[in-house]
Design a protein around this motif. Sequence first.
Motif, PDB file in Angstrom:
ATOM      1  N   ARG A 233      47.541  36.299  38.444  1.00  0.00           N
ATOM      2  CA  ARG A 233      46.639  37.123  37.625  1.00  0.00           C
ATOM      3  C   ARG A 233      45.844  36.245  36.642  1.00  0.00           C
ATOM      4  O   ARG A 233      44.662  36.467  36.400  1.00  0.00           O
TER       5      ARG A 233
ATOM      6  N   LEU B 291      45.885  43.103  42.210  1.00  0.00           N
ATOM      7  CA  LEU B 291      44.666  42.345  41.877  1.00  0.00           C
ATOM      8  C   LEU B 291      43.533  42.901  42.739  1.00  0.00           C
ATOM      9  O   LEU B 291      43.058  42.241  43.685  1.00  0.00           O
TER      10      LEU B 291
ATOM     11  N   LYS C 180      41.009  34.902  38.284  1.00  0.00           N
ATOM     12  CA  LYS C 180      40.483  35.934  37.361  1.00  0.00           C
ATOM     13  C   LYS C 180      39.203  36.565  37.872  1.00  0.00           C
ATOM     14  O   LYS C 180      38.846  37.658  37.468  1.00  0.00           O
TER      15      LYS C 180
END
Length: 199
Positions: free
Chosen positions: A23, A50, A27
């Motif tokens: 995570r 994600l 990004k």
Amino acid sequence: MQQDKPFSQACENNKAPILEKLRALFKQPGTILEIGTGTGQHAVHFASHLPYLVWQPTDHPSNAQLSRAWIDDSELTNINAPLALDVLGGSWADLPAIDGVFSANTAHIMGWQEVQAMFRGVSEVLPQGGIFCLYGPFSYGGRHTSESNARFDLSLRTQAPHMGIRDMEDLKALAEDTGFVLEEDFGMPANNRLLVWRK
Ligand SMILES: C[S@@+](CC[C@H](N)C(=O)[O-])C[C@H]1O[C@@H](n2cnc3c(N)ncnc32)[C@H](O)[C@@H]1O
């Protein structure tokens, strides 16, 4: 829901701590190539948490469809169909454009020639500045980080001489030859590491 999906307890144990690192590392929206996907538990967990990433699972042709059941059951739209990719001699050029790479518990299963081929292949497909996250057990200057890793290494080498826990000195030399620098080396639960190689 398909029953009796391939299952790895290790994946269940390590998926949450790995997710927290990914995570922070991945990004921006983009496509992440996974090498040696295995059961697909990681792919599904990371893609579901994600959602701005597109996950591209791959595995050796002999295992390439192993992740199907987890991926199909997940109904996630940000996981591509798994592709066959043998890091040694496979067709890296046929992969979709990628922005980052993840691989877990593969370097000690592959022979050293395959590990070398993996770094060369990743270097071919990763854009300059991209990262290659490699998770697993590693040794330092020939020393294991725990008794259990030493036993695991011995059991791997006894099963098949080409397998074994890789040493950071060898990996760093290989990385230098293939255009990577070690940016991070995170300690993870159960004596594992998450290595971040930047091209
Ligand atoms: C111990 S499993 C790890 C699977 C999964 N990443 C995990 O963490 O549970 C090792 C994986 O490496 C893959 N592998 C071994 N040799 C390979 C090669 N030459 N090219 C691509 N994948 C390979 C195997 O097919 C297997 O899926």
